[in-house]
Structures are given as structure tokens and as C-alpha cells.
Motif scaffolding. Structure first.
Motif, short mmCIF file in Angstrom:
data_model
loop_
_atom_site.label_atom_id
_atom_site.label_comp_id
_atom_site.label_asym_id
_atom_site.label_seq_id
_atom_site.Cartn_x
_atom_site.Cartn_y
_atom_site.Cartn_z
N TYR A 31 52.17 36.10 47.60
CA TYR A 31 53.09 35.86 46.48
C TYR A 31 53.97 37.08 46.23
O TYR A 31 55.18 36.96 46.01
N ALA A 32 53.36 38.28 46.28
CA ALA A 32 54.13 39.50 46.04
C ALA A 32 55.13 39.75 47.16
O ALA A 32 56.25 40.22 46.92
N THR A 33 54.75 39.44 48.38
CA THR A 33 55.62 39.69 49.53
C THR A 33 56.91 38.89 49.44
O THR A 33 57.99 39.37 49.83
N VAL A 34 56.82 37.67 48.92
CA VAL A 34 58.04 36.86 48.78
C VAL A 34 58.67 37.02 47.39
O VAL A 34 59.64 36.35 47.06
N GLY A 35 58.10 37.91 46.58
CA GLY A 35 58.65 38.17 45.26
C GLY A 35 58.46 37.04 44.29
O GLY A 35 59.25 36.85 43.36
N ARG A 36 57.37 36.29 44.47
CA ARG A 36 57.09 35.13 43.61
C ARG A 36 56.00 35.48 42.61
O ARG A 36 54.86 35.73 42.97
N SER A 37 56.34 35.50 41.35
CA SER A 37 55.36 35.78 40.31
C SER A 37 54.78 34.47 39.79
O SER A 37 55.50 33.51 39.54
N SER A 38 53.47 34.43 39.68
CA SER A 38 52.79 33.26 39.14
C SER A 38 51.71 33.77 38.18
O SER A 38 50.59 34.04 38.60
N PRO A 39 52.06 33.97 36.91
CA PRO A 39 51.13 34.58 35.96
C PRO A 39 49.76 33.92 35.91
O PRO A 39 48.73 34.61 35.88
N GLN A 40 49.73 32.60 35.93
CA GLN A 40 48.43 31.91 35.87
C GLN A 40 47.60 32.21 37.11
O GLN A 40 46.38 32.43 37.03
N LEU A 41 48.24 32.22 38.27
CA LEU A 41 47.53 32.50 39.51
C LEU A 41 46.99 33.93 39.51
O LEU A 41 45.82 34.17 39.83
N PHE A 42 47.83 34.90 39.14
CA PHE A 42 47.38 36.29 39.13
C PHE A 42 46.29 36.52 38.09
O PHE A 42 45.36 37.30 38.34
N ASN A 43 46.39 35.86 36.95
CA ASN A 43 45.33 35.98 35.95
C ASN A 43 44.00 35.44 36.47
O ASN A 43 42.94 36.03 36.25
N LYS A 44 44.07 34.31 37.17
CA LYS A 44 42.84 33.69 37.67
C LYS A 44 42.22 34.52 38.78
O LYS A 44 40.99 34.67 38.83
N VAL A 45 43.05 35.06 39.67
CA VAL A 45 42.51 35.89 40.74
C VAL A 45 41.81 37.12 40.15
O VAL A 45 40.72 37.51 40.59
N ALA A 46 42.41 37.73 39.14
CA ALA A 46 41.78 38.89 38.50
C ALA A 46 40.44 38.50 37.89
O ALA A 46 39.44 39.23 38.02
N GLU A 47 40.40 37.36 37.25
CA GLU A 47 39.15 36.89 36.63
C GLU A 47 38.05 36.68 37.67
O GLU A 47 36.90 37.09 37.47
N VAL A 48 38.41 36.07 38.78
CA VAL A 48 37.43 35.77 39.83
C VAL A 48 37.05 37.04 40.59
O VAL A 48 35.89 37.23 40.98
N ALA A 49 38.01 37.91 40.81
CA ALA A 49 37.76 39.11 41.62
C ALA A 49 36.93 40.16 40.89
O ALA A 49 36.15 40.89 41.54
N LEU A 50 37.08 40.28 39.59
CA LEU A 50 36.44 41.36 38.84
C LEU A 50 34.95 41.53 39.16
O LEU A 50 34.51 42.63 39.49
N PRO A 51 34.15 40.49 39.07
CA PRO A 51 32.71 40.67 39.34
C PRO A 51 32.37 40.76 40.82
O PRO A 51 31.21 40.96 41.17
N ARG A 52 33.39 40.61 41.69
CA ARG A 52 33.12 40.56 43.13
C ARG A 52 33.80 41.67 43.91
O ARG A 52 33.84 41.64 45.14
N LEU A 53 34.32 42.68 43.22
CA LEU A 53 35.09 43.71 43.91
C LEU A 53 34.27 44.51 44.92
O LEU A 53 34.83 45.09 45.85
N CYS A 54 32.96 44.52 44.75
CA CYS A 54 32.11 45.21 45.73
C CYS A 54 32.19 44.53 47.10
O CYS A 54 31.85 45.15 48.12
N GLU A 55 32.65 43.27 47.14
CA GLU A 55 32.79 42.54 48.39
C GLU A 55 34.11 42.89 49.10
O GLU A 55 34.28 42.59 50.28
#
Length: 226
Positions: A31-55
Motif C-alpha cells: 500500500y505504501a509503495t503505491v502511495g495508497r493510504s487505507s487507515p482502517q487497514l493500517f489500524n488493523k495491521v497494527a492491532e494484529v501485529a503488536l502481540p506478534r512482533l517477536c515473529e
């Protein structure tokens, strides 16, 4: 195709918990590479990634923070956690990962991330990798170094390294837009004295520097868009 990316976001948001770390990082990177912002998508990825960053490996980490910084999507909690996870693993970051990560932290300038962005281990690894950075990465490091100067009052990099990054940044190619040329012609018709694409001490350039009554006025026509 904006419509495609919007549709992918609609479908992916409900399925991100099925994604592994690479898939999460690659999604926001795309999304960033094509300059496409998707607030809901980025918010959800942050939510899912937070507890899994050790992976996340070093490439996943740098792709993620670069993506958030590139689209300007603020996520302080994510960056706090990434700093905690990444710091002990910086030795595994390649030159691109070091430059992208340092730049991303400078872009957001979160107060809680100050220690990571100016960490001596990060600085040491950057300096020891100078012969591996390409020009784009050196420009990123110049911006990171400028941020460091503002935060701690001195350069993060040794003088010779700092000057090298500044030189590369200052000679970045810029193009004059049609609007800028129109403004320049208008100033000429008014008999106004000015210079174009003036490089400042910071390495940044301004579109037009107008001289009126022994005063100088900066005019930025297009902002960072060109």
C-alpha cells in the motif's frame, strides 16, 4: 488500481489474523509503495501485529515501519513495541533496513521513541555500514541526522559522514513544475528579483527566493510533491 486496493482492504481486514508476519508486513508495504493510504487497514495491521512482533524478522520490521512512515499513518504503540523488539536485533539488519528504520523513526518523532532513534548501537551500525548504502538510503540518513540535531543539539554522525550524506541529499534531482514556471514568469513580468531552487544549509531547496527591499522571502509553490 485504487479500486483494487480498496477492495483488497475490505476483504483482508477481517482475515489478518490468518496472515503470518511476512504477509502482514508485505501488505502495508504494498500500500505504501503505491502511495495508497487505507487507515482502517493500517489500524488493523497494527492491532494484529503488536502481540506478534517477536515473529517478525528484520525485513518484516523495516517494511512495516517504513510503510507507516511513508503514508503518514501514526501508530505510536506499534513503534514503541518495534523499538523494544528491534533494538537487541539491530546487528541482523542490513544496510537498507538500518536506513529505512532510522528514517521512519525520524519521520514520526514520537517522544517515547527518542532513545531508539538516537541509540548509540544504531548510530554505530549506520556508520560502519556507510560503504553499503545507496544514494536513496544516504538521503534518508541525512534526514534522520537532521532530526537528531534538532533533538540532541548535535549531529548523530561523525562530521565526514554527515557531510557526505548532506552532499548526496543536496544534489538530489528536482524538477520544476508547470505551476512553478508560471509563478516565475509572473514575478519576471513584475520586475521582481528572485532565484530558483535555492539550496539551504540543511540540504533542502526552496522553489523561489524573492528579494524585495533588501529582504528575502521564500516561496514554495508545490511543496514536496516534486
Amino acid at each position: 488500481s485504487p479500486q483494487l486496493f480498496d477492495k483488497v482492504a475490505d476483504v483482508a481486514i477481517s482475515r489478518f489474523r490468518e496472515f503470518n508476519s511476512q504477509a502482514l508486513a508485505n501488505t502495508v508495504w504494498a500500500y505504501a509503495t503505491v502511495g495508497r493510504s487505507s487507515p482502517q487497514l493500517f489500524n488493523k495491521v497494527a492491532e494484529v501485529a503488536l502481540p506478534r512482533l517477536c515473529e517478525f524478522n528484520s525485513q518484516d520490521i523495516t517494511n512495516t515501519v517504513w510503510a507507516y512512515a511513508s503514508v503518514g499513518h501514526s501508530s505510536p504503540q506499534l513503534f514503541d513495541k518495534v523499538a523494544e523488539v528491534a533494538l537487541p536485533r539491530l546487528c541482523k539488519f542490513n544496510s537498507q533496513a538500518l536506513a529505512n528504520t532510522a528514517w521512519a523513526y525520524a519521520v514520526f518523532n514520537y517522544p517515547t521513541n527518542f532513545e531508539f532513534g538516537t541509540n548509540p548501537d544504531l548510530v554505530r551500525l549506520v556508520v560502519s555500514s556507510m560503504d553499503k548504502f545507496d544514494e536513496g538510503e544516504l538521503r534518508q540518513l541525512h534526514q534522520w541526522n537532521l532530526w537528531g540535531k534538532e533533538r540532541i543539539g548535535k549531529s548523530l554522525l561523525p562530521l565526514d559522514v554527515s557531510e557526505h550524506c548532506l552532499k548526496i541529499f543536496s544534489f538530489s534531482k528536482s524538477s520544476q513544475s508547470r505551476l512553478q514556471n508560471d509563478v516565475a514568469r509572473a514575478l519576471c513580468s513584475m520586475g521582481v528579483t528572485f532565484e530558483e531552487e535555492v539550496i539551504l544549509n540543511s540540504g533542502y531547496s526552496i522553489d523561489l527566493l524573492v528579494s524585495i527591499n533588501e529582504k528575502e522571502i521564500a516561496i514554495e509553490v508545490d511543496g514536496p510533491s516534486h
